[in-house]
Design an enzyme around this catalytic site. Structure first.
Site, mmCIF file in Angstrom:
data_model
loop_
_atom_site.group_PDB
_atom_site.id
_atom_site.type_symbol
_atom_site.label_atom_id
_atom_site.label_comp_id
_atom_site.label_asym_id
_atom_site.label_seq_id
_atom_site.Cartn_x
_atom_site.Cartn_y
_atom_site.Cartn_z
ATOM 1 N N GLY B 10 27.458 14.299 52.371
ATOM 2 C CA GLY B 10 28.739 14.598 53.013
ATOM 3 C C GLY B 10 28.586 14.491 54.524
ATOM 4 N N GLY B 12 31.109 15.289 56.836
ATOM 5 C CA GLY B 12 32.184 15.987 57.541
ATOM 6 C C GLY B 12 31.564 16.861 58.615
ATOM 7 C CB ALA B 14 29.361 21.399 56.797
ATOM 8 N N GLY B 15 28.238 18.553 57.362
ATOM 9 C CA GLY B 15 27.178 17.567 57.149
ATOM 10 C C GLY B 15 26.638 17.007 58.451
ATOM 11 C CG PHE B 114 45.193 30.606 63.744
ATOM 12 C CD1 PHE B 114 44.681 30.205 62.515
ATOM 13 C CD2 PHE B 114 45.912 29.683 64.486
ATOM 14 C CE1 PHE B 114 44.883 28.911 62.044
ATOM 15 C CE2 PHE B 114 46.116 28.397 64.032
ATOM 16 C CZ PHE B 114 45.594 28.008 62.794
ATOM 17 C CG ASP B 208 32.532 14.067 44.502
ATOM 18 O OD1 ASP B 208 32.442 12.993 45.109
ATOM 19 O OD2 ASP B 208 33.458 14.341 43.715
ATOM 20 C CG HIS B 229 48.228 26.520 54.407
ATOM 21 N ND1 HIS B 229 49.450 26.577 55.029
ATOM 22 C CD2 HIS B 229 47.308 26.517 55.416
ATOM 23 C CE1 HIS B 229 49.278 26.606 56.340
ATOM 24 N NE2 HIS B 229 47.990 26.564 56.607
ATOM 25 C CD GLU B 242 47.296 30.787 59.631
ATOM 26 O OE1 GLU B 242 47.500 30.821 58.410
ATOM 27 O OE2 GLU B 242 46.306 31.288 60.176
ATOM 28 C CD GLU B 361 37.305 23.394 51.227
ATOM 29 O OE1 GLU B 361 37.490 22.617 52.190
ATOM 30 O OE2 GLU B 361 38.142 23.586 50.335
ATOM 31 N NE ARG B 372 39.477 28.332 54.998
ATOM 32 C CZ ARG B 372 40.331 27.826 55.876
ATOM 33 N NH1 ARG B 372 40.351 28.288 57.110
ATOM 34 N NH2 ARG B 372 41.161 26.866 55.533
ATOM 35 C CB SER B 377 37.712 26.428 57.299
ATOM 36 O OG SER B 377 37.018 25.362 56.688
#
Lengths: 318, 557, 296
Positions: B10, B12, B14-15, B114, B208, B229, B242, B361, B372, B377
């Protein structure tokens, strides 16, 4: 309503190495997009239809393709906006100027290589501050316009220069370069502008506005390229035909109010550029023989001094 | 066969964050992603990223408590404290890398309010913060020269003698299958939104990572905690940030009332997401909705604010709902958005399976518990992405590669061959649609025993029918048809674990609201539910919630 | 109908045939041209000046608009580039009243003020919208039947569509085809019709510029075009003037005459080719005219 799609297919593994069109028909509702249609085609009619798509909301950039000959995102192109009047099908083709892999999928490697070539990372100098770099919000807001680029490739697909010369960096890479030149925290301006001044850089754009027209996020790459040209000239990079051309043009209008077309090409190439001067001779002769040679004596427009005053006023503001 | 020290699944937030952290320690890092990194779904995050910066008079403990309360006390407080403590450093780090955050009058980072937080601590880039951060990380990846297996699909994890030692990859462009050994594998493959229909998630969010871990024997935790959401567009499920409510937008029912004033007198429209979604659903169920929606009203914000801070959602509303939010309210409804649960991992990303990490995630640490908070996130992905990358890179010094060869890919090759040889049968599109609509009906905002059992039955039915799924495209080149079918397999596993966990939790907490058991039961249920795949079926186990300083209280907004 | 005529630089320099053809055609169509009001108007900047200093370009164009306003007449252009640059400038001026006010400050010394009422229009649009194709058809003396013509718009009169009023006037997208058909000729459609002729990079990257000329002229020719018609003299300069270069680079015989929009209309209105200087093109129009049984 009934919608017909004419989709360009290409299967690299088949014996038929030429791409061909395949027509599909669907019943769709008024609010549908082209992507809705393509997804339904592959789920309901023809599972072999291949395309890239992901977010469906114009942020990932995967589904860029040519619809009725113009590049754009399939996910935010409404059917009602592109369905031809005379009941003919909507034409869907892969992006242009990039090698075709299969159906609507093109090879993006040339695209990414050009983006990488402009060194698209922040290059600040000196020690990093403890906390954030201080920067005015206007600058960040201004950059948000360029940062909105989702790298979808629509601009590259329809760029008229890339059609004839793939050494051109292209609108996406150049817009990305601008994102850094325009960032007050980046200290590599001179270096970047110097490189962008070379072949394939900012001066090779033909100002055709295709990239501005097709960009789905309003990035206006051409406008950014124009600003880069200005910054390059201001930074002292004036030894290019493009910079000479811009200066000669500006001088001509300032002096006489309009263009001295005879001298303009000579000044752009540089009068000592023998090769270019020699190349101009046949053109000059043809023009002369057909009465198309601009007047040798270039007369100013009436009231040209008013134009000069405006130049002085506005240029001093800059 | 290829070898790497750390393989990250991944690309994204995080990756890529993990990759940068690991490569900084000098180990051989490779990232594999089924799409180009900038196409990752992190780019769809809109609103912002939370952090308590002490030089603003904010305190990470306040952020921690807001998060803990937001999680309906299911979040592990030690992990939450850690995330909130490291948040400030992470945000500054991103700014140093070049992120073009919004600024205040002094040129310092600006904030917006927020959901669920008592103080404005959300740093943002207009309303496309996720995309802005994702592109910055991608720029850094280019600079660092980390190897990216771009458009490669992960078929399965290599497990040898109880340890994860790499993965079997398929190059999407050519259909070529490769064995890739790695001393550590970090799963950062994101969420599973497409299990529900509609969803705000991209088509690539098919669970996945969770599926791969589940099949490899790593437990999934808190799977029943699926976030709806409050503001998504009807039909398409497209997300409206949001941030709109953060800038002051109102939620109105069919009578023109700001109904959140009644349900959440203090936080109003900025109560935690599960609360707002429930209130909206209640209004709709009780007949005060308009065509299954409530209205999000931004008119009073004025065009300048909208254009400067919410330009993307203005375009989205125009493109996908034919509404100009500067002039008219936008019809919105609760829509499936985020999976709080995931592969059980600790604060360094370690799962129960040695050699396997998870961050973002896809993981469940748990910092989000039962619900959350918005803008947590992006924080989660960066903090735990970095920590997993560091830990994995450190760990490989003392690990040797597993002893496998190319034959490790044999079973995956067979699966694919069988799939391609299937005769016309079930269409994956129909299966996906049947699964998605069932999940959205029975495992949405309000649940009950009968509905959840029905969902489980539907899932089992889809699983049966999936044995007859037909792959129409028989070619090797960029076979998207095959890929969707493989993704469907993961989706079914995820759906099953969601239904099983939901049935198991006999209380209401956070996003899991049971009409038949509406009360929160702290005495019996301050624990996480884990689902582990076994040779025959599955096993349910529990893990107590870690409580440090904050005892659970009644959750009022 | 009376218009303040803005001829642009090129029609008074390297494309004098455009100027004379325009005058001839307007006379027959009843378009009165006021050449006095904009005598002192400067060059639009053609996009080149704008890249150095956008505000300067906007000021010069605002000055031209102010002069047109003084005359009380609508403004007519005969060059795609003038049209496009003016439309873009106008869009910026009208979008932001503060900007317009500050530009007007600089015009004050000359006694000029742009009040925002000018909508520059190319002769092509004037024919299609203000006069109407039916009116044009009624004036036709010689129908150009059998003639196959490829349209070439010129970037600046088709992009950006937002600045050029395409949503309010959707007919503009196919205006040139409309005129071709109105004079009785057949349209040869080809993908390059609204792409770039290469003129802006002629002095910067002549190889690429000439490649573009080659691509479009060869494509049109291969699709059966007898000639190409364009509303932009800069496109004309490149497609006509540099066609011999394109032919020698591609080693192909191209021989595709390029004619200006007013010359096309003029032929159908019975004006003699000589009057419109059709014998003064780089790529000879002899063959084309003989097909029409018109002596050059």
């Amino acid at each position: 309503m009934e919608v017909k799609f004419n989709v360009r297919r290409y299967d690299p593994e088949s014996t038929n190495t030429v791409s061909h069109f395949q027509e599909y028909q669907l019943e769709m509702d008024d609010a549908s997009t082209v992507l809705d249609g393509l997804i339904r085609i592959r789920e309901e009619i023809d599972g072999t239809l291949s395309l890239r798509c992901s977010c469906r909301s114009a942020i990932c950039g995967s589904c860029a393709m040519r619809i009725n000959g113009q590049a754009g995102l399939a996910c935010n192109t409404k059917i009602l906006d592109v369905i031809p009047e005379n009941d003919s099908p909507i034409t869907v083709e892969p992006l242009g100027n990039l090698p075709l892999i299969k159906d609507l999928i093109v090879d993006f490697q040339p695209f990414w290589s050009k983006v990488e070539a402009v060194e698209p990372w922040l290059q600040p100098e000196g020690e990093e501050p403890e906390s954030e770099y201080i920067a005015p919000n206007e600058d960040m807001l201004h950059l948000a316009g360029v940062m909105a680029c989702i790298m979808c490739g629509a601009c590259v697909s329809d760029c008229t220069v890339l059609e004839v010369d793939d050494r051109f960096l292209g609108p996406a890479a150049l817009a990305k370069a601008y994102r850094f030149v325009g960032d007050p925290r980046d200290d590599a301006d001179d270096y970047r502008l110097g490189r962008l001044n070379e072949y394939g850089g900012v001066w090779d754009c033909t100002r055709c506005m295709q990239c501005v027209e097709v960009c789905p996020k309003g990035v206006a790459p051409m406008d950014r390229i124009m600003v880069l040209r200005d910054k390059a000239m201001e930074a002292g990079f004036t030894n290019t035909n493009g910079a000479r051309h811009a200066k000669a043009f500006s001088d001509s209008v300032r002096h006489s109010g309009w263009l001295d077309e005879l001298r303009l090409p000579i000044k752009s190439f540089g009068i000592f550029n023998l090769k270019a001067m020699i190349a101009l001779i046949p053109t000059g002769i043809r023009a002369q023989m057909n009465g198309k040679r601009p007047p040798i004596f270039h007369k100013s427009i009436p009231g040209a001094e008013n134009v000069r005053k405006i130049f002085d006023k506005v240029e001093s503001k800059k | 066969m290829y070898d790497h020290d750390v393989l990250i699944v991944g690309a994204g937030l995080a990756g890529m964050r993990a990759a940068l952290a690991a490569t900084d320690l000098g180990v051989d890092v490779a990232v594999v992603s089924k799409v180009h990194p900038v196409r990752s779904h992190s780019n769809a995050a809109q609103g912002g990223i939370n952090a308590a910066l002490t030089d603003r008079g904010d305190d990470w403990r306040d952020h921690a408590y807001d998060t803990i309360k937001g999680s309906d006390f299911l979040g592990d407080q030690d992990a939450i404290e850690l995330m909130c403590r490291e948040a400030g450093e992470e945000v500054i780090s991103m700014e140093h890398m070049g992120a073009i955050f919004n600024r205040d009058e002094e040129g310092k980072l600006g904030t917006r309010s927020f959901g669920g937080q008592r103080q404005a601590r959300t740093f943002f880039v207009a309303d496309f913060t996720g995309q802005a951060l994702l592109h910055v990380l991608y720029e850094q990846i280019i600079k660092s020269g980390v190897r990216v297996y771009e458009e490669w699909f992960v078929l399965s994890l290599i497990i040898d003698e109880g340890r994860c030692g790499g993965a079997i990859l398929m190059e999407i462009r050519t259909g070529k299958i490769e064995v890739v050994r790695a001393k550590a594998v970090i799963l950062a493959a994101g969420g599973l939104g497409r299990v529900f229909e509609p969803s705000t998630n991209a088509l690539i969010c098919t669970g996945d990572g969770m599926g791969l871990a589940y099949r490899a024997g790593a437990p999934l935790m808190d799977m029943e905690m699926v976030q709806y959401h409050p503001t998504t567009l009807k039909g398409s499920g497209v997300l409206i940030s949001e941030g709109a409510r953060g800038e002051g937008a109102y939620l109105l029912n069919s009578e023109g009332d700001r109904f959140m004033l009644k349900y959440a007198p203090e936080f109003k429209e900025l109560a935690s997401r599960d609360v707002v979604s429930r209130c909206e659903q209640t209004e709709i169920n009780e007949g005060r909705g308009i065509d299954g929606c409530v209205l999000l009203d931004l008119r009073h914000l004025g065009e300048q604010v909208i254009n400067e801070r919410l330009s993307q959602i203005r375009e989205l509303a125009m493109d996908f709902a034919n509404v100009d939010m500067a002039k008219e309210p936008v019809p919105v409804q609760p829509g499936m958005h985020y999976q709080m649960g995931g592969v059980k991992a600790d604060v360094d990303g370690l799962t129960n399976l040695p050699g396997l990490y998870a961050a973002g995630e896809v993981a469940c640490v748990s910092v989000h518990g039962g619900n959350r908070l918005g803008a947590n996130s992006l924080l989660d992905t960066l903090v735990f992405g970095r920590r997993s990358g560091l830990h994995a890179a450190e760990s490989v010094r003392s690990i040797k590669h597993v002893n496998v060869n190319d034959s490790a890919s044999d079973s995956d090759r067979k699966i694919i061959q069988d799939l391609l040889e299937n005769t016309p049968g079930e269409s994956f599109g129909q299966l996906r649609s049947d699964l998605g609509s069932s999940m959205n009906q029975h495992l949405a905002v309000y649940r009950n025993e009968e509905g959840m059992q029905q969902a489980l039955k539907n899932i089992t039915d889809v699983k049966e029918r999936f044995n007859d799924v037909y792959v129409a495209d028989k070619t090797k080149t960029f076979n998207t048809n095959l890929m969707f079918t493989l993704e469907m397999g993961f989706m079914i596993e995820c759906a099953e674990s969601i239904a099983l966990s939901a049935i198991e939790r006999t209380e209401s907490r956070g996003a899991h609201t049971r009409e038949d058991m509406p009360e929160r039961d702290d005495e019996n249920w301050l624990k996480h539910i884990l689902v582990t795949k076994k040779d025959e079926g599955h096993e349910i186990s529990y893990k107590d919630v870690v409580i440090t300083d904050w005892q659970p209280t009644v959750r009022q907004y | 109908m009376r218009y303040a005529f803005y001829p642009g630089c090129v029609s008074r320099g390297a494309c004098p045939e455009l100027y004379t053809a325009t005058l001839e055609v307007c006379q027959i169509l009843g378009i009165e041209l006021d050449e006095e009001s904009l005598k002192g108007a400067s060059c639009t900047g053609a996009g080149v000046l704008q890249e150095k200093n956008e505000r300067l370009g906007d000021t010069l164009n605002a000055r031209t608009f102010a002069m047109a306003e003084k005359s009380g007449l609508p403004l007519m252009t005969i060059c795609s580039t003038c049209q496009g640059v003016m439309a873009q400038a106008n869009q910026r001026l009208l979008k932001n009243p503060d900007y317009l006010a500050s530009i007007n400050n600089d015009l004050r010394e000359e006694g000029l003020e742009y009040k925002g009422t000018i909508d520059p229009k190319h002769l092509l649009w004037i024919i299609v919208e203000d006069l109407g194709l039916e009116f044009l058809e009624s004036k036709i003396v010689r129908k150009l039947s059998g003639l196959k013509l490829a349209p070439f718009y010129g970037c600046y009169i088709v992009r950006p569509s937002e600045a050029l009023g395409f949503s309010e006037n959707p007919g503009r997208k196919q205006a040139l085809e409309g005129v071709i058909e109105a004079v009785g000729a057949e349209v040869v459609d080809f993908p390059g019709k609204s792409l770039c002729c290469g003129f802006p990079i002629l002095t910067i990257n002549p190889e690429n510029s000439i490649k573009m000329v080659g691509n479009h002229t060869i494509d049109a020719k291969e699709r059966g075009a007898d000639a190409m018609v364009t509303p932009c003299p800069l496109c004309h300069l490149n497609l006509d003037g540099y066609q011999p270069n394109a032919a020698s680079v591609t080693k192909k015989e191209i021989d595709l005459p390029i004619i200006h929009l007013p010359q096309l209309v003029g032929l159908a209105l019975g004006i003699s080719p000589e009057k419109m200087r059709l014998n003064k093109h780089i790529v000879s129009t002899k063959k084309l005219l003989s097909e029409l049984a018109v002596t050059p």
